[in-house]
Design an enzyme around this catalytic site. Structure first.
Site, PDB file in Angstrom:
ATOM      1  N   GLY A  11      34.834  87.866  55.354  1.00  0.00           N
ATOM      2  CA  GLY A  11      34.330  87.682  54.380  1.00  0.00           C
ATOM      3  C   GLY A  11      34.712  85.778  54.971  1.00  0.00           C
ATOM      4  O   GLY A  11      34.846  85.346  53.416  1.00  0.00           O
ATOM      5  N   ASP A  58      28.543  94.575  58.229  1.00  0.00           N
ATOM      6  CA  ASP A  58      28.883  95.044  57.017  1.00  0.00           C
ATOM      7  C   ASP A  58      30.430  96.197  57.557  1.00  0.00           C
ATOM      8  O   ASP A  58      30.205  97.004  58.264  1.00  0.00           O
ATOM      9  CB  ASP A  58      28.487  96.099  56.503  1.00  0.00           C
ATOM     10  CG  ASP A  58      28.730  96.960  55.430  1.00  0.00           C
ATOM     11  OD1 ASP A  58      29.467  96.412  55.125  1.00  0.00           O
ATOM     12  OD2 ASP A  58      27.320  97.764  54.623  1.00  0.00           O
ATOM     13  N   ASN A  85      40.007  89.009  54.955  1.00  0.00           N
ATOM     14  CA  ASN A  85      39.705  88.125  53.886  1.00  0.00           C
ATOM     15  C   ASN A  85      38.816  88.944  52.700  1.00  0.00           C
ATOM     16  O   ASN A  85      38.895  88.748  51.720  1.00  0.00           O
ATOM     17  CB  ASN A  85      39.943  86.912  54.530  1.00  0.00           C
ATOM     18  CG  ASN A  85      38.608  86.295  52.423  1.00  0.00           C
ATOM     19  OD1 ASN A  85      39.586  85.897  51.638  1.00  0.00           O
ATOM     20  ND2 ASN A  85      37.709  86.154  52.643  1.00  0.00           N
ATOM     21  N   SER A 137      46.682  90.695  46.280  1.00  0.00           N
ATOM     22  CA  SER A 137      46.580  89.851  44.600  1.00  0.00           C
ATOM     23  C   SER A 137      47.415  89.987  44.043  1.00  0.00           C
ATOM     24  O   SER A 137      48.182  91.124  44.494  1.00  0.00           O
ATOM     25  CB  SER A 137      44.694  91.223  44.647  1.00  0.00           C
ATOM     26  OG  SER A 137      45.189  91.253  43.335  1.00  0.00           O
ATOM     27  N   TYR A 150      40.661  98.282  42.420  1.00  0.00           N
ATOM     28  CA  TYR A 150      40.646  96.948  43.647  1.00  0.00           C
ATOM     29  C   TYR A 150      42.263  97.344  43.679  1.00  0.00           C
ATOM     30  O   TYR A 150      43.188  96.674  44.281  1.00  0.00           O
ATOM     31  CB  TYR A 150      40.689  96.264  42.388  1.00  0.00           C
ATOM     32  CG  TYR A 150      40.801  94.221  43.508  1.00  0.00           C
ATOM     33  CD1 TYR A 150      40.023  94.281  44.053  1.00  0.00           C
ATOM     34  CD2 TYR A 150      41.596  93.571  42.181  1.00  0.00           C
ATOM     35  CE1 TYR A 150      40.438  92.315  44.565  1.00  0.00           C
ATOM     36  CE2 TYR A 150      42.035  92.356  43.206  1.00  0.00           C
ATOM     37  CZ  TYR A 150      40.925  91.595  44.029  1.00  0.00           C
ATOM     38  OH  TYR A 150      41.233  91.153  44.822  1.00  0.00           O
ATOM     39  N   LYS A 154      44.610  96.895  46.892  1.00  0.00           N
ATOM     40  CA  LYS A 154      45.014  95.556  47.668  1.00  0.00           C
ATOM     41  C   LYS A 154      46.586  96.169  47.920  1.00  0.00           C
ATOM     42  O   LYS A 154      47.793  95.048  48.533  1.00  0.00           O
ATOM     43  CB  LYS A 154      45.103  94.482  46.285  1.00  0.00           C
ATOM     44  CG  LYS A 154      43.934  94.344  46.434  1.00  0.00           C
ATOM     45  CD  LYS A 154      43.837  93.122  47.625  1.00  0.00           C
ATOM     46  CE  LYS A 154      42.238  92.538  47.485  1.00  0.00           C
ATOM     47  NZ  LYS A 154      42.034  91.947  49.182  1.00  0.00           N
TER      48      LYS A 154
HETATM   49  P1  NDP Z   1      33.929  85.919  47.263  1.00  0.00           P
HETATM   50  O1  NDP Z   1      32.943  87.323  46.881  1.00  0.00           O
HETATM   51  O2  NDP Z   1      33.668  84.873  47.672  1.00  0.00           O
HETATM   52  O3  NDP Z   1      34.150  86.674  48.901  1.00  0.00           O
HETATM   53  C1  NDP Z   1      34.227  87.464  49.474  1.00  0.00           C
HETATM   54  C2  NDP Z   1      33.683  87.903  50.754  1.00  0.00           C
HETATM   55  O4  NDP Z   1      33.678  88.453  51.436  1.00  0.00           O
HETATM   56  C3  NDP Z   1      32.230  87.331  50.692  1.00  0.00           C
HETATM   57  O5  NDP Z   1      31.668  86.175  51.848  1.00  0.00           O
HETATM   58  C4  NDP Z   1      31.133  88.709  51.029  1.00  0.00           C
HETATM   59  O6  NDP Z   1      30.769  88.361  51.829  1.00  0.00           O
HETATM   60  C5  NDP Z   1      32.620  89.460  52.034  1.00  0.00           C
HETATM   61  N1  NDP Z   1      32.672  91.011  52.319  1.00  0.00           N
HETATM   62  C6  NDP Z   1      32.280  91.596  51.006  1.00  0.00           C
HETATM   63  N2  NDP Z   1      32.191  92.633  51.445  1.00  0.00           N
HETATM   64  C7  NDP Z   1      32.089  92.734  52.950  1.00  0.00           C
HETATM   65  C8  NDP Z   1      31.591  93.747  53.285  1.00  0.00           C
HETATM   66  N3  NDP Z   1      30.655  94.725  53.604  1.00  0.00           N
HETATM   67  N4  NDP Z   1      31.300  93.413  54.830  1.00  0.00           N
HETATM   68  C9  NDP Z   1      31.609  92.327  55.035  1.00  0.00           C
HETATM   69  N5  NDP Z   1      31.789  91.246  54.487  1.00  0.00           N
HETATM   70  C10 NDP Z   1      31.316  91.536  53.392  1.00  0.00           C
HETATM   71  O7  NDP Z   1      35.179  86.520  46.706  1.00  0.00           O
HETATM   72  P2  NDP Z   1      37.140  85.428  46.958  1.00  0.00           P
HETATM   73  O8  NDP Z   1      36.953  84.078  48.217  1.00  0.00           O
HETATM   74  O9  NDP Z   1      37.208  84.991  45.440  1.00  0.00           O
HETATM   75  O10 NDP Z   1      38.110  86.678  47.827  1.00  0.00           O
HETATM   76  C11 NDP Z   1      38.768  86.709  49.364  1.00  0.00           C
HETATM   77  C12 NDP Z   1      39.564  87.534  49.114  1.00  0.00           C
HETATM   78  O11 NDP Z   1      40.483  86.780  48.160  1.00  0.00           O
HETATM   79  C13 NDP Z   1      39.531  89.290  47.974  1.00  0.00           C
HETATM   80  O12 NDP Z   1      39.980  89.872  49.589  1.00  0.00           O
HETATM   81  C14 NDP Z   1      39.957  88.774  47.029  1.00  0.00           C
HETATM   82  O13 NDP Z   1      40.005  90.389  47.034  1.00  0.00           O
HETATM   83  C15 NDP Z   1      40.956  87.926  47.539  1.00  0.00           C
HETATM   84  N6  NDP Z   1      41.654  87.487  46.264  1.00  0.00           N
HETATM   85  C16 NDP Z   1      41.306  86.469  45.500  1.00  0.00           C
HETATM   86  C17 NDP Z   1      41.560  86.149  43.834  1.00  0.00           C
HETATM   87  C18 NDP Z   1      40.981  84.582  43.399  1.00  0.00           C
HETATM   88  O14 NDP Z   1      41.220  84.767  42.457  1.00  0.00           O
HETATM   89  N7  NDP Z   1      39.431  84.296  44.191  1.00  0.00           N
HETATM   90  C19 NDP Z   1      42.517  86.083  44.174  1.00  0.00           C
HETATM   91  C20 NDP Z   1      43.468  87.885  44.571  1.00  0.00           C
HETATM   92  C21 NDP Z   1      42.575  87.470  45.741  1.00  0.00           C
HETATM   93  P3  NDP Z   1      28.703  88.946  52.405  1.00  0.00           P
HETATM   94  O15 NDP Z   1      28.798  89.256  50.278  1.00  0.00           O
HETATM   95  O16 NDP Z   1      28.072  88.006  52.664  1.00  0.00           O
HETATM   96  O17 NDP Z   1      29.324  90.265  52.628  1.00  0.00           O
END
Ligand code: NDP
Length: 247
Positions: A11, A58, A85, A137, A150, A154
């Site tokens: 991610g 994926d 992440n 989280s 979720y 987590k």
């Molecule tokens: P984003 O939605 O910006 O990023 C999530 C990323 O995960 C994307 O780049 C997406 O890429 C990738 N992703 C999701 N599913 C898949 C998959 N099946 N295969 C490969 N890549 C995948 O979210 P955040 O940056 O906010 O979150 C990042 C992490 O931090 C997560 O684990 C989230 O739970 C955690 N978090 C975030 C918080 C917040 O307040 N923002 C708080 C606490 C935890 P693509 O779509 O290209 O697949």
């Protein structure tokens, strides 16, 4: 010999993952960012420069994970840091969550973290060193309504962090976890925008009175990835402006 470190950030094309990738690449760590959306990955890599490469993948395709690791090993012969992440969220009342909904979140947020880490660790063990950083989280720390799957995922990530740390630390691999509070990204915007009550509650119980920035998490991740954190393993570090201890 001071070989360039190789990292994988799942991610890494957006939000928190992108900020971690930015920090790592700026500090000379060669970084693979992983995601499903090729355009997003290309654009992120363009911004991150020569220390970045991407793989469209994926993570829910568990059977293909060994191949992902093998491809990186063929190019670099080493993986030093893995940041788990990538994650997805789903906000709805628990009575509306189907078994399939639940499984989907668990597959991406928990099972894939286990399966990818297992494969990466297989190449770290022979070297006797490595660094795993998981992202959990606040939902694993207190009851947050409408995010049942979720929360389960987590909480699992935090439990796995400890279980991994006790098995892998004797082999030279440190395993830690960052528990971000509410960080300004598209994920948190989707959960908070349009729900002013939830947003007000988040801010009122965050002593610092604001959302965090992806860079705040990136700074902690970089610290954990370096020898500065050399005696730290099995820890869960909140990066949350005090949200976890707020009234
Ligand atoms: P984003 O939605 O910006 O990023 C999530 C990323 O995960 C994307 O780049 C997406 O890429 C990738 N992703 C999701 N599913 C898949 C998959 N099946 N295969 C490969 N890549 C995948 O979210 P955040 O940056 O906010 O979150 C990042 C992490 O931090 C997560 O684990 C989230 O739970 C955690 N978090 C975030 C918080 C917040 O307040 N923002 C708080 C606490 C935890 P693509 O779509 O290209 O697949």
């Amino acid at each position: 010999m001071n070989q360039q470190k190789i990292s994988i950030i799942t991610g890494g094309a957006s939000g928190i993952g992108f900020a971690i990738a930015e920090k790592f690449t700026q500090r000379g760590i060669f970084t693979y960012i992983i995601g499903r959306n090729q355009e997003k990955l290309e654009e992120a890599c363009r911004q991150l420069g020569e220390n970045c490469a991407f793989m469209v993948f994926d993570l829910s395709k568990l059977d293909l994970l060994p191949n992902l690791v093998q491809q990186i090993m063929e190019k670099h012969g080493s993986i030093d840091i893995l940041v788990n992440n990538a994650g997805i969220n789903m906000k709805k009342p628990m009575v509306d969550v189907s078994n399939e909904d639940f499984q989907n979140i668990i597959l991406t947020n928990l099972t894939s973290v286990f399966a990818l880490t297992r494969e990466v660790v297989k190449v770290m063990i022979p070297k006797g060193s490595g660094n795993i950083i998981n992202i959990s989280s606040m939902s694993a720390h207190y009851g947050l309504p409408q995010v049942i799957a979720y929360t389960a995922s987590k909480s699992g990530v935090e439990g796995m962090t400890r279980a991994m740390a006790v098995e892998l630390s004797p082999l030279g691999i440190r395993v830690n976890c960052i528990a971000p509070g509410f960080i300004l990204t598209s994920m948190s915007s989707a959960a908070l925008n349009g729900d002013p009550q939830r947003k007000a509650r988040v801010l009122s119980r965050t002593p610092m009175g604001k959302l965090g920035m992806p860079e705040d998490v990136a700074n902690a991740a970089y610290f954990l990835a370096t020898d500065e954190a050399g005696f730290m393993t099995g820890t869960i570090i909140p990066v949350d402006g005090g949200n976890s201890i707020g009234f």
